[in-house]
Write a protein that holds these residues in place. Structure first.
Motif, PDB file in Angstrom:
ATOM      1  N   TYR A  41       0.857  -1.175   0.000  1.00 27.11           N
ATOM      2  CA  TYR A  41       0.000   0.000   0.000  1.00 27.11           C
ATOM      3  C   TYR A  41       0.895   1.228   0.000  1.00 27.11           C
ATOM      4  CZ  TYR A  41       0.778   0.265   5.111  1.00 27.11           C
ATOM      5  OH  TYR A  41       1.337   0.361   6.362  1.00 27.11           O
ATOM      6  N   LEU A  42       0.409   2.327  -0.598  1.00 30.13           N
ATOM      7  CA  LEU A  42       1.183   3.560  -0.732  1.00 30.13           C
ATOM      8  C   LEU A  42       0.699   4.579   0.278  1.00 30.13           C
ATOM      9  CD1 LEU A  42       1.318   3.854  -4.640  1.00 30.13           C
ATOM     10  CD2 LEU A  42       2.862   2.617  -3.111  1.00 30.13           C
ATOM     11  N   LYS A  48       4.686   0.681   1.160  1.00 27.94           N
ATOM     12  CA  LYS A  48       4.724  -0.069   2.405  1.00 27.94           C
ATOM     13  C   LYS A  48       4.168  -1.481   2.197  1.00 27.94           C
ATOM     14  CE  LYS A  48       4.327   4.021   5.370  1.00 27.94           C
ATOM     15  NZ  LYS A  48       3.609   4.634   6.518  1.00 27.94           N
ATOM     16  N   VAL A  49       4.515  -2.370   3.124  1.00 24.77           N
ATOM     17  CA  VAL A  49       4.065  -3.760   3.073  1.00 24.77           C
ATOM     18  C   VAL A  49       3.456  -4.120   4.425  1.00 24.77           C
ATOM     19  CG1 VAL A  49       4.732  -6.166   2.720  1.00 24.77           C
ATOM     20  CG2 VAL A  49       5.916  -4.348   1.455  1.00 24.77           C
ATOM     21  N   PRO A 123      10.810  -2.664   5.911  1.00 26.09           N
ATOM     22  CA  PRO A 123      10.901  -1.205   5.894  1.00 26.09           C
ATOM     23  C   PRO A 123      10.231  -0.657   4.631  1.00 26.09           C
ATOM     24  CG  PRO A 123      13.063  -2.246   6.179  1.00 26.09           C
ATOM     25  CD  PRO A 123      12.113  -3.301   5.742  1.00 26.09           C
ATOM     26  N   PRO A 124       9.694   0.543   4.698  1.00 24.67           N
ATOM     27  CA  PRO A 124       9.158   1.155   3.484  1.00 24.67           C
ATOM     28  C   PRO A 124      10.286   1.489   2.509  1.00 24.67           C
ATOM     29  CG  PRO A 124       8.362   2.278   5.470  1.00 24.67           C
ATOM     30  CD  PRO A 124       9.485   1.389   5.882  1.00 24.67           C
ATOM     31  N   CYS A 125       9.939   1.598   1.242  1.00 23.30           N
ATOM     32  CA  CYS A 125      10.875   2.127   0.247  1.00 23.30           C
ATOM     33  C   CYS A 125      10.144   3.220  -0.522  1.00 23.30           C
ATOM     34  CB  CYS A 125      11.379   1.026  -0.691  1.00 23.30           C
ATOM     35  SG  CYS A 125      10.139   0.362  -1.829  1.00 23.30           S
ATOM     36  N   THR A 126      10.820   3.848  -1.453  1.00 24.55           N
ATOM     37  CA  THR A 126      10.193   4.921  -2.210  1.00 24.55           C
ATOM     38  C   THR A 126       8.998   4.406  -3.012  1.00 24.55           C
ATOM     39  OG1 THR A 126      10.547   6.606  -3.921  1.00 24.55           O
ATOM     40  CG2 THR A 126      11.795   4.565  -4.129  1.00 24.55           C
ATOM     41  N   ALA A 127       8.017   5.252  -3.165  1.00 28.79           N
ATOM     42  CA  ALA A 127       6.848   4.904  -3.976  1.00 28.79           C
ATOM     43  C   ALA A 127       7.050   5.250  -5.447  1.00 28.79           C
ATOM     44  CB  ALA A 127       5.611   5.632  -3.442  1.00 28.79           C
ATOM     45  N   LYS A 128       8.219   5.805  -5.800  1.00 24.17           N
ATOM     46  CA  LYS A 128       8.487   6.132  -7.198  1.00 24.17           C
ATOM     47  C   LYS A 128       8.472   4.869  -8.048  1.00 24.17           C
ATOM     48  CE  LYS A 128      11.281  10.274  -6.369  1.00 24.17           C
ATOM     49  NZ  LYS A 128      12.615  10.907  -6.564  1.00 24.17           N
ATOM     50  N   SER A 129       8.006   5.009  -9.273  1.00 23.30           N
ATOM     51  CA  SER A 129       7.941   3.862 -10.171  1.00 23.30           C
ATOM     52  C   SER A 129       9.321   3.559 -10.745  1.00 23.30           C
ATOM     53  CB  SER A 129       6.955   4.131 -11.314  1.00 23.30           C
ATOM     54  OG  SER A 129       7.358   5.278 -12.052  1.00 23.30           O
ATOM     55  N   ILE A 130       9.503   2.332 -11.201  1.00 21.40           N
ATOM     56  CA  ILE A 130      10.755   1.912 -11.836  1.00 21.40           C
ATOM     57  C   ILE A 130      10.722   2.373 -13.291  1.00 21.40           C
ATOM     58  CG2 ILE A 130      12.157  -0.071 -12.492  1.00 21.40           C
ATOM     59  CD1 ILE A 130      10.899  -1.565 -10.100  1.00 21.40           C
ATOM     60  N   PHE A 158       9.441  -8.093  -0.406  1.00 21.38           N
ATOM     61  CA  PHE A 158       8.556  -7.571  -1.448  1.00 21.38           C
ATOM     62  C   PHE A 158       8.966  -6.170  -1.893  1.00 21.38           C
ATOM     63  CE2 PHE A 158       5.371 -10.598   0.480  1.00 21.38           C
ATOM     64  CZ  PHE A 158       5.384 -11.474  -0.580  1.00 21.38           C
ATOM     65  N   ASN A 159       9.562  -5.392  -1.008  1.00 19.30           N
ATOM     66  CA  ASN A 159      10.043  -4.062  -1.373  1.00 19.30           C
ATOM     67  C   ASN A 159      11.434  -4.171  -1.995  1.00 19.30           C
ATOM     68  OD1 ASN A 159       7.978  -2.290  -0.928  1.00 19.30           O
ATOM     69  ND2 ASN A 159       8.556  -1.761   1.160  1.00 19.30           N
TER      70      ASN A 159
END
Length: 492
Positions: A41-42, A48-49, A123-130, A158-159
């Motif tokens: 989820y963003l 985030k996971v 941990p969260p990572c950036t929500a920017k797209s690849i 997963f992140n």
């Protein structure tokens, strides 16, 4: 004639003395829960996971052989305290080759499989797209966002680039990375769509027929001209991700060239007086005397882990937002400039281990760029709260400034001219307001590129696997050209 069912036969018929000739192998633990699609989820610019149960399975690494199992967990993994791992072993959440571990002092040997089941908090990572730079039937060339690891590792699963791309394209698709970048680094990466394509590209990279170029932003006024740093690098702590220049390390060579220097503005100099309470070093001096920053082009000839980050720190110009190598709470006001001795390693590791736990991992850029106090304090650290399911200590979300560093793999090209992929300059490499400077990609006629070709030097890869040592001919050519470039000894 009618068919009748036969009686079932034993898999292994008993011997005359009722013993079996072969013992069934122990079952290896498997993931008890593999949610699909991944519970992403963003929120607030972060991917985030939702926490989930998971089992880590890993074979014994070479450096683990002959060591006690609790010692391995306590020294190699920073996520949880040694007391947690001791209890997990005793309660059976950690097993060896699918069997309960008799003791925390059990020795781990080559070929052993260690399995650890836990309630996983990613941990969260950036929500920017690849970003997609190029795609064909064999390869996808991506622009990796900073703050996103390539492979599932440590606290990340997963992140990661692999799992995010798999979630986007389907569970059965298997992305195959051909090169690797550090989690905090952004830029060009190659993803094979099938095994053959991945093997071909990986072979090119191993054979050094692929030229690589990085862009970075460093503290202070970097020297003009080409700067060659040829200092060996040693891994000091795999648990903390710390590497340093050491005489007994692996050979490493990097060529740097300054592209632009931006001195501090009048506003920056005024803000230097507005120091936040408690943000001084032990001598009562400001954490960082503002001196502007430089945009530097990097050509790693070898490919040691953290090579660019370590060499830049040694030269006295660390990447300005590097939470490890530009951290004054860890290295002091000098930021580790010219350090090549091991006498302070224990103190450095002790201070570094507190970053992200009791203290914020505070790089000098957060002071240079006048980040507001509340933003600097919005950083990943232990909250003092525990998970209601597994009693794991919880962390706060990382701040946006923690998701990456100013290091970008800008260009990869085949030296035979068959392909050439590059990205634009990152926003942090563009001239700041009120300044003129480099705003476009560099041209192939750049003097450094020509000089490297004449020297016969070959690029390495930041964060990649160890490259082969430079041959004697290349070294001789480099020595012969030393009068035209800045030597490390004159910089430090």
């Amino acid at each position: 004639m009618a068919l009748v069912p036969s009686a079932p036969r034993d898999k292994y018929p008993p011997l005359p003395d009722d013993t079996f000739p072969w013992k069934e192998p122990p079952a290896v633990a498997i993931t008890p829960c593999d949610p699909w699609p991944p519970p992403y989820y963003l929120e607030d610019g972060l991917r985030k996971v939702t926490p989930y149960h998971f089992t880590y399975n890993t074979y014994c690494k070479q450096r683990w052989r002959g060591r006690e199992i609790l010692d391995i967990f306590a020294s190699e993994f920073r996520d949880r305290p040694a007391e947690y791992y001791e209890q997990a072993i005793v309660e059976g959440r950690v097993v060896l080759n699918g069997q309960p571990v008799p003791s925390t002092k059990t020795i781990v040997n080559n070929g052993d499989m260690i399995s650890h089941t836990l309630h996983r908090h990613e941990p969260p990572c950036t929500a920017k797209s690849i970003g997609i730079v190029h795609e064909d039937d064999d390869l996808i060339v991506i622009d990796k966002p900073a703050g996103m690891p390539v492979h599932p590792a440590g606290r990340y699963n997963f992140n990661s680039i692999i799992e995010i791309m798999r979630a986007d394209r389907g569970y059965g698709w298997n992305p195959l990375p051909c090169n690797r970048l550090d989690r905090l680094t952004s830029g060009i990466m190659f993803i094979g769509k099938h095994k053959q394509a991945a093997e071909v590209m990986s072979a090119q990279i191993r054979q050094r027929t692929v030229k690589k170029e990085y862009i970075t932003r460093v503290v202070g006024e970097f020297p003009e001209g080409e700067v060659v740093c040829e200092k060996p690098i040693l891994q000091i702590s795999p648990k903390l991700g710390l590497n340093r220049v050491r005489a007994n390390g692996k050979e490493a060579l990097t060529v740097f060239k300054r592209l632009a220097y931006y001195p501090p503005t009048a506003r920056d100099r005024t803000s230097q007086q507005e120091e936040l309470p408690g943000e001084t070093d032990a001598q009562g001096q400001p954490w960082k005397k503002l001196q502007g920053y430089s945009i530097v082009r990097c050509f790693p000839v070898t490919g040691r882990t953290h090579q660019l980050r370590v060499h830049l720190q040694f030269l006295g110009h660390p990447i300005s937002n590097d939470p490890i190598y530009a951290n004054q709470r860890v290295f002091g006001p000098s930021l580790g400039r010219g350090h090549s001795e091991s006498e302070n390693d224990e103190d450095i590791m002790s201070r570094l281990s507190r970053m992200g736990k009791e203290e914020v991992a505070d790089a000098v850029a957060y002071h240079d760029e006048m980040v507001e106090a509340y933003e600097k304090r919005k950083a990943e650290r232990m909250t003092g709260e525990n998970c209601k399911v597994c009693d794991t200590p919880l962390y706060s979300d990382p701040g946006v400034h923690e998701l990456g560093i100013y290091l970008h793999a800008r260009r990869y090209r085949c030296e035979e001219g068959k392909w050439d992929y590059e990205t634009g300059l990152p926003d942090w490499a563009l001239p700041p307001p009120g300044y003129e400077g480099l705003a476009e990609s560099m041209k192939e006629s750049d003097p450094l590129a020509v000089d490297l070709k004449q020297l016969g030097l070959e690029d390495g890869e930041e964060g990649g696997k160890d490259a082969e040592p430079m041959n004697g001919s290349a070294k001789a050519q480099l020595d012969a050209a030393s009068d035209t470039r800045t030597a490390v000894s004159s910089v430090v």
